[in-house]
Design an enzyme around this catalytic site. Structure first.
Site, mmCIF file in Angstrom:
data_model
loop_
_atom_site.group_PDB
_atom_site.id
_atom_site.type_symbol
_atom_site.label_atom_id
_atom_site.label_comp_id
_atom_site.label_asym_id
_atom_site.label_seq_id
_atom_site.Cartn_x
_atom_site.Cartn_y
_atom_site.Cartn_z
ATOM 1 N N GLY A 26 0.918 -1.271 0.137
ATOM 2 C CA GLY A 26 0.098 0.015 -0.204
ATOM 3 C C GLY A 26 0.783 1.395 0.030
ATOM 4 C CG ASP A 80 0.292 -4.653 5.718
ATOM 5 O OD1 ASP A 80 0.389 -3.723 4.738
ATOM 6 O OD2 ASP A 80 0.038 -5.548 5.125
ATOM 7 N N GLY A 96 -6.182 -2.828 -0.685
ATOM 8 C CA GLY A 96 -5.421 -3.145 -1.947
ATOM 9 C C GLY A 96 -5.170 -4.559 -2.745
ATOM 10 C CD GLU A 102 -2.108 -6.431 2.978
ATOM 11 O OE1 GLU A 102 -1.553 -5.571 2.410
ATOM 12 O OE2 GLU A 102 -3.213 -6.396 3.423
HETATM 13 C C1 5RP Z 1 -3.796 -3.797 1.010
HETATM 14 C C2 5RP Z 1 -3.841 -3.139 2.447
HETATM 15 C C3 5RP Z 1 -3.344 -1.855 2.917
HETATM 16 O O1 5RP Z 1 -2.673 -1.984 3.917
HETATM 17 C C4 5RP Z 1 -4.587 -0.979 2.995
HETATM 18 O O2 5RP Z 1 -5.318 -0.851 1.930
HETATM 19 C C5 5RP Z 1 -3.949 0.543 3.456
HETATM 20 O O3 5RP Z 1 -3.369 1.029 2.188
HETATM 21 P P1 5RP Z 1 -2.950 2.506 1.843
HETATM 22 O O4 5RP Z 1 -1.488 2.479 2.796
HETATM 23 O O5 5RP Z 1 -2.549 2.470 0.529
HETATM 24 O O6 5RP Z 1 -3.900 3.519 2.510
HETATM 25 O O7 5RP Z 1 -4.515 -3.836 3.146
HETATM 26 O O8 5RP Z 1 -4.433 -4.981 0.925
#
Ligand code: 5RP
Length: 223
Positions: A26, A80, A96, A102
Protein backbone atom coordinates in the site's frame (compact mmCIF):
# COMPACT_ATOMS: atom_id res chain seq x y z
CA UNK A 1 1.97 17.44 5.80
CA UNK A 2 2.18 14.00 4.20
CA UNK A 3 0.83 11.82 7.02
CA UNK A 4 1.51 8.57 5.19
CA UNK A 5 5.17 9.49 4.73
CA UNK A 6 5.48 10.60 8.34
CA UNK A 7 4.11 7.39 9.91
CA UNK A 8 5.60 5.14 7.25
CA UNK A 9 9.15 6.37 7.79
CA UNK A 10 8.95 6.24 11.59
CA UNK A 11 8.14 2.52 11.44
CA UNK A 12 11.51 1.89 9.81
CA UNK A 13 13.15 2.85 13.15
CA UNK A 14 11.86 -0.44 14.60
CA UNK A 15 13.87 -2.50 12.10
CA UNK A 16 17.22 -3.72 13.43
CA UNK A 17 20.22 -5.39 11.85
CA UNK A 18 19.71 -9.08 11.06
CA UNK A 19 15.91 -9.01 11.13
CA UNK A 20 13.54 -10.83 8.79
CA UNK A 21 10.90 -8.19 8.00
CA UNK A 22 7.40 -8.71 6.61
CA UNK A 23 6.84 -5.99 4.01
CA UNK A 24 3.23 -4.83 3.73
CA UNK A 25 1.35 -3.47 0.75
CA UNK A 26 0.00 0.00 0.00
CA UNK A 27 0.78 3.68 -0.22
CA UNK A 28 1.68 4.14 3.47
CA UNK A 29 4.07 1.22 3.87
CA UNK A 30 5.58 2.35 0.56
CA UNK A 31 7.38 5.01 2.62
CA UNK A 32 8.61 2.40 5.11
CA UNK A 33 9.98 0.26 2.30
CA UNK A 34 11.63 3.24 0.62
CA UNK A 35 13.25 4.24 3.92
CA UNK A 36 14.41 0.67 4.56
CA UNK A 37 16.00 0.59 1.11
CA UNK A 38 18.01 3.72 2.02
CA UNK A 39 19.13 2.06 5.26
CA UNK A 40 20.10 -1.11 3.38
CA UNK A 41 22.25 1.01 1.07
CA UNK A 42 23.92 2.41 4.18
CA UNK A 43 24.73 -1.09 5.45
CA UNK A 44 21.62 -2.36 7.29
CA UNK A 45 21.41 -6.14 6.82
CA UNK A 46 17.80 -7.39 6.62
CA UNK A 47 15.76 -9.85 4.64
CA UNK A 48 12.28 -8.89 3.50
CA UNK A 49 9.29 -11.13 2.88
CA UNK A 50 6.71 -9.38 0.70
CA UNK A 51 2.92 -9.50 1.16
CA UNK A 52 2.15 -9.01 -2.54
CA UNK A 53 3.63 -9.18 -6.01
CA UNK A 54 3.46 -5.38 -6.09
CA UNK A 55 5.60 -5.10 -2.95
CA UNK A 56 7.95 -7.82 -4.20
CA UNK A 57 8.56 -5.76 -7.36
CA UNK A 58 9.09 -2.56 -5.39
CA UNK A 59 11.51 -4.18 -2.94
CA UNK A 60 13.50 -5.81 -5.75
CA UNK A 61 13.73 -2.50 -7.63
CA UNK A 62 14.96 -0.77 -4.46
CA UNK A 63 17.52 -3.48 -3.67
CA UNK A 64 16.05 -4.99 -0.51
CA UNK A 65 17.10 -8.68 -0.28
CA UNK A 66 14.05 -10.96 -0.19
CA UNK A 67 13.34 -14.42 1.20
CA UNK A 68 10.41 -16.83 1.01
CA UNK A 69 8.87 -18.99 3.74
CA UNK A 70 11.00 -21.91 2.51
CA UNK A 71 14.13 -20.13 3.74
CA UNK A 72 13.01 -18.87 7.15
CA UNK A 73 11.41 -20.25 10.28
CA UNK A 74 10.01 -16.99 11.64
CA UNK A 75 9.54 -13.29 10.90
CA UNK A 76 10.86 -10.79 13.46
CA UNK A 77 8.68 -7.86 12.49
CA UNK A 78 5.95 -7.12 9.96
CA UNK A 79 5.00 -3.56 9.01
CA UNK A 80 1.80 -2.92 7.06
CA UNK A 81 -0.92 -0.35 6.46
CA UNK A 82 -4.64 -0.56 7.21
CA UNK A 83 -7.92 0.78 5.87
CA UNK A 84 -9.50 1.22 9.31
CA UNK A 85 -8.20 0.87 12.89
CA UNK A 86 -10.55 0.91 15.88
CA UNK A 87 -9.80 1.86 19.48
CA UNK A 88 -8.97 -1.78 20.36
CA UNK A 89 -6.47 -1.82 17.44
CA UNK A 90 -8.60 -4.25 15.43
CA UNK A 91 -8.25 -3.60 11.71
CA UNK A 92 -9.93 -3.71 8.34
CA UNK A 93 -7.37 -4.45 5.65
CA UNK A 94 -7.42 -5.50 2.02
CA UNK A 95 -8.25 -2.26 0.23
CA UNK A 96 -5.26 -3.09 -1.96
CA UNK A 97 -6.42 -6.69 -2.39
CA UNK A 98 -3.48 -8.30 -0.55
CA UNK A 99 -5.32 -9.28 2.64
CA UNK A 100 -4.59 -13.03 2.53
CA UNK A 101 -0.82 -12.83 2.21
CA UNK A 102 -0.88 -9.86 4.59
CA UNK A 103 -2.64 -11.92 7.24
CA UNK A 104 -0.29 -14.90 6.78
CA UNK A 105 2.75 -12.64 7.15
CA UNK A 106 1.31 -10.64 10.07
CA UNK A 107 0.45 -13.85 11.93
CA UNK A 108 3.93 -15.30 11.38
CA UNK A 109 5.65 -12.23 12.87
CA UNK A 110 6.84 -11.82 16.45
CA UNK A 111 5.68 -8.19 16.25
CA UNK A 112 3.12 -6.62 13.90
CA UNK A 113 3.29 -2.85 13.44
CA UNK A 114 0.57 -0.94 11.59
CA UNK A 115 1.11 2.45 9.98
CA UNK A 116 -2.06 4.46 9.47
CA UNK A 117 -2.77 8.11 8.72
CA UNK A 118 -5.22 9.78 11.09
CA UNK A 119 -8.22 9.34 8.74
CA UNK A 120 -8.00 5.57 9.24
CA UNK A 121 -8.68 5.80 12.99
CA UNK A 122 -12.34 5.06 13.86
CA UNK A 123 -14.46 4.22 16.89
CA UNK A 124 -16.39 1.46 15.12
CA UNK A 125 -15.15 -0.54 12.14
CA UNK A 126 -17.31 -0.83 9.05
CA UNK A 127 -17.55 2.45 7.14
CA UNK A 128 -14.92 0.96 4.84
CA UNK A 129 -16.44 -2.02 2.99
CA UNK A 130 -14.84 -5.21 4.29
CA UNK A 131 -12.80 -7.04 1.61
CA UNK A 132 -13.48 -10.78 1.57
CA UNK A 133 -11.29 -13.03 -0.62
CA UNK A 134 -13.37 -15.80 -2.21
CA UNK A 135 -12.69 -18.49 -4.75
CA UNK A 136 -14.34 -17.73 -8.11
CA UNK A 137 -16.34 -20.98 -8.14
CA UNK A 138 -19.78 -20.38 -6.67
CA UNK A 139 -19.14 -16.70 -5.93
CA UNK A 140 -22.85 -15.92 -6.39
CA UNK A 141 -23.77 -18.38 -3.63
CA UNK A 142 -20.89 -17.27 -1.40
CA UNK A 143 -22.23 -13.71 -1.68
CA UNK A 144 -25.69 -14.88 -0.53
CA UNK A 145 -24.20 -16.40 2.63
CA UNK A 146 -22.43 -13.12 3.32
CA UNK A 147 -25.74 -11.28 2.89
CA UNK A 148 -27.24 -13.61 5.50
CA UNK A 149 -24.58 -12.31 7.92
CA UNK A 150 -25.72 -8.72 7.23
CA UNK A 151 -23.24 -7.72 4.51
CA UNK A 152 -23.86 -6.21 1.09
CA UNK A 153 -21.21 -7.73 -1.20
CA UNK A 154 -20.00 -6.12 -4.40
CA UNK A 155 -17.63 -8.04 -6.68
CA UNK A 156 -14.47 -5.94 -7.07
CA UNK A 157 -13.76 -5.06 -10.69
CA UNK A 158 -10.67 -4.04 -12.63
CA UNK A 159 -10.89 -2.78 -16.21
CA UNK A 160 -14.36 -4.29 -16.66
CA UNK A 161 -13.49 -7.78 -15.37
CA UNK A 162 -13.46 -9.26 -11.88
CA UNK A 163 -10.33 -8.20 -9.98
CA UNK A 164 -8.01 -11.14 -9.37
CA UNK A 165 -5.84 -11.37 -6.26
CA UNK A 166 -2.23 -12.58 -6.34
CA UNK A 167 -3.72 -15.97 -5.40
CA UNK A 168 -6.10 -16.05 -8.38
CA UNK A 169 -9.19 -15.35 -6.28
CA UNK A 170 -11.97 -12.72 -6.33
CA UNK A 171 -12.67 -10.01 -3.77
CA UNK A 172 -16.17 -9.24 -2.50
CA UNK A 173 -16.23 -5.76 -0.93
CA UNK A 174 -18.88 -6.13 1.74
CA UNK A 175 -20.62 -3.17 3.41
CA UNK A 176 -21.57 -4.04 6.98
CA UNK A 177 -21.84 -0.34 8.04
CA UNK A 178 -21.12 -1.04 11.73
CA UNK A 179 -19.06 -4.05 12.83
CA UNK A 180 -19.67 -4.24 16.56
CA UNK A 181 -18.25 -7.73 17.10
CA UNK A 182 -15.30 -7.96 14.69
CA UNK A 183 -13.95 -11.18 16.22
CA UNK A 184 -17.25 -13.00 15.69
CA UNK A 185 -17.67 -11.69 12.16
CA UNK A 186 -14.12 -12.63 11.21
CA UNK A 187 -14.77 -16.24 12.28
CA UNK A 188 -18.31 -16.45 10.86
CA UNK A 189 -17.18 -15.27 7.43
CA UNK A 190 -14.34 -17.77 7.34
CA UNK A 191 -16.78 -20.63 8.01
CA UNK A 192 -18.56 -19.97 4.69
CA UNK A 193 -17.49 -22.44 1.99
CA UNK A 194 -15.76 -20.45 -0.74
CA UNK A 195 -14.40 -17.77 1.59
CA UNK A 196 -10.63 -17.94 1.73
CA UNK A 197 -10.16 -15.17 4.31
CA UNK A 198 -11.44 -11.72 5.14
CA UNK A 199 -9.88 -8.37 5.92
CA UNK A 200 -10.70 -8.30 9.64
CA UNK A 201 -7.45 -8.50 11.63
CA UNK A 202 -8.61 -8.94 15.21
CA UNK A 203 -6.12 -8.86 18.07
CA UNK A 204 -3.18 -8.99 15.69
CA UNK A 205 -1.67 -5.49 15.71
CA UNK A 206 0.89 -5.00 18.49
CA UNK A 207 1.63 -1.35 17.67
CA UNK A 208 -0.29 1.22 15.60
CA UNK A 209 1.62 4.32 14.54
CA UNK A 210 -0.65 7.23 13.61
CA UNK A 211 -1.03 10.98 14.23
CA UNK A 212 -3.21 12.55 16.92
CA UNK A 213 -5.55 15.57 16.56
CA UNK A 214 -2.58 17.91 17.07
CA UNK A 215 -0.85 16.07 14.23
CA UNK A 216 1.80 14.69 16.56
CA UNK A 217 3.04 11.12 16.21
CA UNK A 218 0.85 8.82 18.29
CA UNK A 219 2.13 5.33 19.11
CA UNK A 220 -0.61 2.97 20.33
CA UNK A 221 0.25 -0.35 21.96
CA UNK A 222 -2.14 -3.29 22.20
CA UNK A 223 -3.56 -3.57 25.74
C1 5RP B 1 -3.67 -3.73 1.09
C2 5RP B 1 -3.94 -3.17 2.44
C3 5RP B 1 -3.36 -1.84 2.75
O1 5RP B 1 -2.55 -1.96 3.85
C4 5RP B 1 -4.48 -0.89 3.03
O2 5RP B 1 -5.35 -0.89 1.92
C5 5RP B 1 -3.97 0.52 3.29
O3 5RP B 1 -3.41 1.03 2.12
P1 5RP B 1 -2.84 2.50 2.04
O4 5RP B 1 -1.65 2.56 2.92
O5 5RP B 1 -2.53 2.67 0.55
O6 5RP B 1 -3.93 3.46 2.48
O7 5RP B 1 -4.58 -3.75 3.28
O8 5RP B 1 -4.34 -4.95 0.91
Amino acid sequence: MNEKKEVGEIAADYVKDGMVVGLGTGSTVFYTITKLAQLVQQGLSIKGIPTSLQTEKLARELGIPLVSFKEIDHIDLTIDGADEVNTDLHLIKGGGGALLREKIIAKAADTFIVVADSRKMVDILGSFPLPVEVIPFGVEKTGKYIEALGGKPILRQKKGSPYLTDNGNYILDCSFFEILQPGDLEKDLNLIPGVVDNGLFVGMADVVITLNKQKEIDINLRK
